[in-house]
Design an enzyme around this catalytic site. Structure first.
Site, PDB file in Angstrom:
ATOM      1  N   ARG A 114       0.957 -14.446   2.106  1.00 41.80           N
ATOM      2  CA  ARG A 114       0.049 -13.945   3.248  1.00 41.80           C
ATOM      3  C   ARG A 114      -0.339 -14.669   3.053  1.00 41.80           C
ATOM      4  O   ARG A 114      -1.814 -14.154   2.448  1.00 41.80           O
ATOM      5  CB  ARG A 114       0.913 -12.870   3.878  1.00 41.80           C
ATOM      6  CG  ARG A 114       1.996 -12.089   3.958  1.00 41.80           C
ATOM      7  CD  ARG A 114       2.316 -10.632   4.116  1.00 41.80           C
ATOM      8  NE  ARG A 114       1.591  -9.941   3.443  1.00 41.80           N
ATOM      9  CZ  ARG A 114       1.527  -8.722   3.252  1.00 41.80           C
ATOM     10  NH1 ARG A 114       1.669  -7.702   4.636  1.00 41.80           N
ATOM     11  NH2 ARG A 114       1.258  -7.689   2.141  1.00 41.80           N
ATOM     12  N   VAL A 128       0.693  -1.329   0.434  1.00 40.73           N
ATOM     13  CA  VAL A 128       0.437  -0.516   0.240  1.00 40.73           C
ATOM     14  C   VAL A 128       0.781   0.869  -0.077  1.00 40.73           C
ATOM     15  O   VAL A 128       0.668   2.027  -0.674  1.00 40.73           O
ATOM     16  CB  VAL A 128      -1.105  -0.098   1.145  1.00 40.73           C
ATOM     17  CG1 VAL A 128      -1.692   1.223   1.279  1.00 40.73           C
ATOM     18  CG2 VAL A 128      -1.881  -0.907   1.081  1.00 40.73           C
ATOM     19  N   PHE A 176      -8.350   0.865  -0.946  1.00 33.72           N
ATOM     20  CA  PHE A 176      -9.002  -0.594  -2.150  1.00 33.72           C
ATOM     21  C   PHE A 176      -8.585  -0.748  -2.961  1.00 33.72           C
ATOM     22  O   PHE A 176      -8.933  -1.598  -3.523  1.00 33.72           O
ATOM     23  CB  PHE A 176     -10.781   0.623  -2.080  1.00 33.72           C
ATOM     24  CG  PHE A 176     -11.634   0.872  -0.999  1.00 33.72           C
ATOM     25  CD1 PHE A 176     -11.994   0.527   0.209  1.00 33.72           C
ATOM     26  CD2 PHE A 176     -12.069   2.721  -0.841  1.00 33.72           C
ATOM     27  CE1 PHE A 176     -13.021   0.482   1.070  1.00 33.72           C
ATOM     28  CE2 PHE A 176     -12.625   2.794   0.330  1.00 33.72           C
ATOM     29  CZ  PHE A 176     -13.141   2.609   1.254  1.00 33.72           C
ATOM     30  N   LYS A 221     -14.651   0.572   5.672  1.00 29.45           N
ATOM     31  CA  LYS A 221     -13.105  -0.577   4.936  1.00 29.45           C
ATOM     32  C   LYS A 221     -13.500  -1.900   5.232  1.00 29.45           C
ATOM     33  O   LYS A 221     -13.467  -3.057   4.487  1.00 29.45           O
ATOM     34  CB  LYS A 221     -12.040   0.310   5.299  1.00 29.45           C
ATOM     35  CG  LYS A 221     -11.413  -0.773   5.390  1.00 29.45           C
ATOM     36  CD  LYS A 221     -10.930  -0.981   3.644  1.00 29.45           C
ATOM     37  CE  LYS A 221      -9.329  -1.945   3.004  1.00 29.45           C
ATOM     38  NZ  LYS A 221      -9.722  -2.333   1.899  1.00 29.45           N
ATOM     39  N   CYS A 267      -5.733  -8.947   3.371  1.00 31.06           N
ATOM     40  CA  CYS A 267      -6.814  -9.046   3.896  1.00 31.06           C
ATOM     41  C   CYS A 267      -7.609  -8.992   4.129  1.00 31.06           C
ATOM     42  O   CYS A 267      -8.541  -9.014   5.981  1.00 31.06           O
ATOM     43  CB  CYS A 267      -7.074  -7.990   2.611  1.00 31.06           C
ATOM     44  SG  CYS A 267      -5.931  -6.563   2.132  1.00 31.06           S
ATOM     45  N   GLU A 304      -4.643  -5.984  -4.569  1.00 33.68           N
ATOM     46  CA  GLU A 304      -2.887  -6.334  -4.901  1.00 33.68           C
ATOM     47  C   GLU A 304      -2.988  -6.805  -6.395  1.00 33.68           C
ATOM     48  O   GLU A 304      -4.088  -7.359  -6.422  1.00 33.68           O
ATOM     49  CB  GLU A 304      -2.144  -6.790  -3.941  1.00 33.68           C
ATOM     50  CG  GLU A 304      -1.618  -6.554  -3.062  1.00 33.68           C
ATOM     51  CD  GLU A 304      -0.891  -7.710  -1.528  1.00 33.68           C
ATOM     52  OE1 GLU A 304      -0.977  -8.603  -1.989  1.00 33.68           O
ATOM     53  OE2 GLU A 304      -1.246  -7.064  -0.715  1.00 33.68           O
TER      54      GLU A 304
HETATM   55  N1  LIG Z   1      -1.650  -5.090   1.020  1.00 35.18           N
HETATM   56  C1  LIG Z   1      -3.274  -4.994   0.334  1.00 35.18           C
HETATM   57  O1  LIG Z   1      -3.837  -5.387  -0.725  1.00 35.18           O
HETATM   58  C2  LIG Z   1      -4.321  -3.984   1.439  1.00 35.18           C
HETATM   59  C3  LIG Z   1      -5.010  -2.969   0.471  1.00 35.18           C
HETATM   60  C4  LIG Z   1      -5.967  -2.404   1.029  1.00 35.18           C
HETATM   61  C5  LIG Z   1      -5.447  -2.156   2.656  1.00 35.18           C
HETATM   62  N2  LIG Z   1      -4.439  -2.436   3.489  1.00 35.18           N
HETATM   63  C6  LIG Z   1      -4.400  -2.697   4.483  1.00 35.18           C
HETATM   64  O2  LIG Z   1      -2.889  -1.410   4.746  1.00 35.18           O
HETATM   65  C7  LIG Z   1      -2.214  -2.129   5.285  1.00 35.18           C
HETATM   66  C8  LIG Z   1      -0.781  -1.748   4.870  1.00 35.18           C
HETATM   67  O3  LIG Z   1      -0.504  -3.064   4.423  1.00 35.18           O
HETATM   68  P1  LIG Z   1       0.177  -3.625   3.076  1.00 35.18           P
HETATM   69  O4  LIG Z   1      -0.520  -5.391   2.026  1.00 35.18           O
HETATM   70  O5  LIG Z   1       1.008  -2.428   2.846  1.00 35.18           O
HETATM   71  O6  LIG Z   1       1.666  -4.148   4.750  1.00 35.18           O
HETATM   72  P2  LIG Z   1       3.036  -4.454   3.732  1.00 35.18           P
HETATM   73  O7  LIG Z   1       3.906  -4.905   5.497  1.00 35.18           O
HETATM   74  O8  LIG Z   1       3.421  -4.806   2.839  1.00 35.18           O
HETATM   75  O9  LIG Z   1       3.370  -3.190   4.866  1.00 35.18           O
HETATM   76  C9  LIG Z   1       3.869  -2.708   5.763  1.00 35.18           C
HETATM   77  C10 LIG Z   1       5.363  -1.390   5.892  1.00 35.18           C
HETATM   78  O10 LIG Z   1       5.278  -1.240   6.827  1.00 35.18           O
HETATM   79  C11 LIG Z   1       6.449  -0.580   7.602  1.00 35.18           C
HETATM   80  N3  LIG Z   1       6.231  -0.431   8.518  1.00 35.18           N
HETATM   81  C12 LIG Z   1       6.324  -0.652   9.841  1.00 35.18           C
HETATM   82  N4  LIG Z   1       6.220  -0.608  10.637  1.00 35.18           N
HETATM   83  C13 LIG Z   1       7.487   1.528  10.058  1.00 35.18           C
HETATM   84  C14 LIG Z   1       7.894   2.393  10.519  1.00 35.18           C
HETATM   85  N5  LIG Z   1       7.199   2.570  12.188  1.00 35.18           N
HETATM   86  N6  LIG Z   1       8.165   2.793   9.983  1.00 35.18           N
HETATM   87  C15 LIG Z   1       8.204   2.958   8.756  1.00 35.18           C
HETATM   88  N7  LIG Z   1       7.880   1.808   8.037  1.00 35.18           N
HETATM   89  C16 LIG Z   1       7.201   0.728   8.865  1.00 35.18           C
HETATM   90  C17 LIG Z   1       7.295  -2.703   6.865  1.00 35.18           C
HETATM   91  O11 LIG Z   1       8.328  -2.719   7.848  1.00 35.18           O
HETATM   92  C18 LIG Z   1       6.149  -3.195   5.771  1.00 35.18           C
HETATM   93  O12 LIG Z   1       7.451  -2.983   4.540  1.00 35.18           O
HETATM   94  C19 LIG Z   1      -2.651  -2.900   6.641  1.00 35.18           C
HETATM   95  O13 LIG Z   1      -3.426  -1.962   7.126  1.00 35.18           O
HETATM   96  C20 LIG Z   1      -3.439  -3.669   5.008  1.00 35.18           C
HETATM   97  O14 LIG Z   1      -4.204  -4.147   6.054  1.00 35.18           O
HETATM   98  C21 LIG Z   1      -3.644  -3.608   1.958  1.00 35.18           C
END
Ligand SMILES: NC(=O)c1ccc[n+]([C@@H]2O[C@H](COP(=O)([O-])OP(=O)(O)OC[C@H]3O[C@@H](n4cnc5c(N)ncnc54)[C@H](O)[C@@H]3O)[C@@H](O)[C@H]2O)c1
Length: 474
Positions: free
Chosen positions: A343, A11, A151, A220, A276, A154
């Protein structure tokens, strides 16, 4: 505008790259040193179609930077929090990464900041953030907290970010709403230079929906839970079809023609996974429980999904009888096509069960091998789907990658030990595969026995050959 994005995952990286693409000056931070170094050196920590190109363009234009969270906090007037919110053992969302970022903002920022939760968080997290920022603020910080749920999907994250159906914001002040409108203006008006479509088709302008913070947070979780419910619903219909001899594809088609239902998310299969749906359904159940609402409907959605891999394994057992000593080809590991994300992917539970029962697993995924290897070291990773199928007693289709639709079945027929395909994603019309000499077992449809293909030498003689698709028995 100068914007900051914290967390360079699926994201955060998409958000940062796309915000730079539409003209903002963006600083993106990442706490994992390996990922950060990769990004700073022009590498990619994850696969997402088009993302690498958009990042390259952002760096070239001088509008996209990577570095530490401290630097990010100092950079932008608006800070998007995009860190992970994984599930705790009890199903609650783990908000420790969000809390950590809020504490760092409170400690190090001065002047005004708009703090935007883009991570998926339980309702009332915004209120907690407000409290936290106020308690820990040290340098005369003034702030607004807003919710801006994401929204994107991936596999099409760049497309989804730049051409969304809707942008939802939850705000408690006109200042926050105005800032978010300004940030998203090029997307709301679809007026940016599009990196995806040379002659960008005029997309319908997205709806910009501004609500209060609690409602935006709920939108969401409610959306993801609803979609998960649709998947579990059609999976139960598929089970029923298998028992009564109906075809779930046709049932889903008939249902989807009703505009009140719609055809998306009516594809039965081995179950939903990814970062998600599973965790968001769990978190939503917990939010409801803690608020005194028994959302038992969602508990059932979750249970149905958890049983999908067992149901698939039952199909494998029915065909192969004993799994010990059998060699199976697993096609696809990612939780969905066009991503490298494994995941909570059903493939992980499936492969672990197959290994525990003594089967040998050879697998191929176009993008997810590196990430799967860390979780499943005991598996043979192959260079392509043909190599995975060599000597296999069964080909198991777990992810609906496009390349699996274009296989040379004649070549496969001479590679496998048994011509058997068990398809967890209903990629094919059963008769197509049976005509190639394979027995084909899928989800919610009548199994197809192999027909003798022209020139085939190696069809299992224990299965009766049938001459054409119409004669495939129930
Ligand atoms: N993946 C999806 O399709 C999707 C879609 C919509 C919403 N979301 C939501 O978005 C959020 C992130 O999802 P994601 O898939 O990108 O997760 P992800 O694990 O791929 O990315 C999160 C990143 O944040 C980094 N991080 C953690 N703490 C940090 C800090 N203090 N400073 C800097 N970086 C930090 C982690 O190392 C990681 O790389 C989640 O809440 C998820 O539910 C995900």
């Amino acid at each position: 505008m100068k914007l900051s994005v914290i967390g360079a995952g699926y994201v955060g990286l998409t958000t940062a790259a796309c915000l730079a693409q539409i003209g903002h000056d963006v600083f993106c931070s990442e706490s994992d040193p390996e990922k950060l170094t990769k990004l700073q050196n022009g590498g990619m920590p994850l696969f997402e179609p088009h993302l690498e190109d958009v990042i390259k363009a952002g760096r070239k234009s001088g509008r996209l930077h990577f570095g530490s969270t401290r630097e990010a906090i100092a950079w932008g007037n608006a800070i998007f929090i995009c860190v992970g919110t994984p599930p705790l053992a009890n199903g609650d969302a783990d908000l420790s990464a969000i809390e950590g970022v809020a504490r760092a903002i409170a400690k190090h920022a001065s002047g005004y900041r708009l703090v935007i939760e883009k991570s998926t968080v339980p309702v009332q997290t915004g209120a907690q953030l407000q409290k936290h920022l106020s308690v820990h603020s040290r340098n005369g910080l003034s702030y607004d907290v807003a919710s801006n749920p994401e929204f994107l999907r991936e596999g099409s994250s760049v497309e989804d970010f730049l051409h969304p159906d809707r942008i939802v914001i939850g705000v408690d002040s006109p200042r926050a709403e105005n800032l978010l409108r300004q940030i998203y203006e090029p997307i709301i008006g679809q007026s940016f230079s599009c990196p995806l479509h040379a002659d960008c088709p005029r997309h319908k302008d997205p709806i910009f929906l501004a609500t209060d913070t609690n409602s935006a947070e709920l939108i969401k979780h409610a959306s993801n839970s609803f979609l998960a419910m649709k998947i579990s619903f059609i999976n139960m219909v598929a089970n029923l079809c298998e028992v009564v001899g109906a075809d779930v594809t046709k049932v889903a088609q008939g249902m989807g023609l009703d505009p009140r239902i719609g055809s998306s998310f009516l594809n039965p299969g081995i179950g939903f996974g990814g970062f998600c749906f599973p965790k968001d359904v769990q978190a939503f159940i917990r939010i409801a429980e803690k608020s005194g609402c028994d959302f038992s409907l969602l508990k059932e959605v979750e249970k149905i999904n958890q049983r999908r891999v067992d149901h698939f394994i039952e199909k494998i057992r029915k065909e192969l009888w004993v799994l010990r000593g059998k060699r199976v080809a697993v096609w696809g590991l990612a939780f969905k096509p066009n991503t490298d994300d494994v995941r909570f992917a059903p493939s992980i539970t499936l492969v672990k069960t197959l290994l525990a029962e003594g089967a040998t697993v050879r697998t191929y995924d176009p993008k997810a091998t590196a990430k799967a290897r860390a979780i499943l070291p005991e598996v043979t990773y192959c260079a392509d789907a043909y190599q995975a199928a060599e000597g296999a007693d069964a080909i198991l289709i777990v992810t609906e990658w496009d390349e699996f639709r274009q296989m040379d079945w004649k070549r496969l027929l001479s590679a496998v030990e048994q011509p058997l395909v068990i398809d967890g994603r209903n990629l094919f019309v059963p008769e197509e595969i049976s005509r190639m000499g394979f027995r084909y077992v899928s989800i919610g449809r009548v199994d197809a026995l192999p027909c003798q293909p022209a020139g085939a030498e190696k069809v299992n003689p224990s299965w009766p050959a049938v001459n054409n698709a119409q004669e495939v028995p129930a």
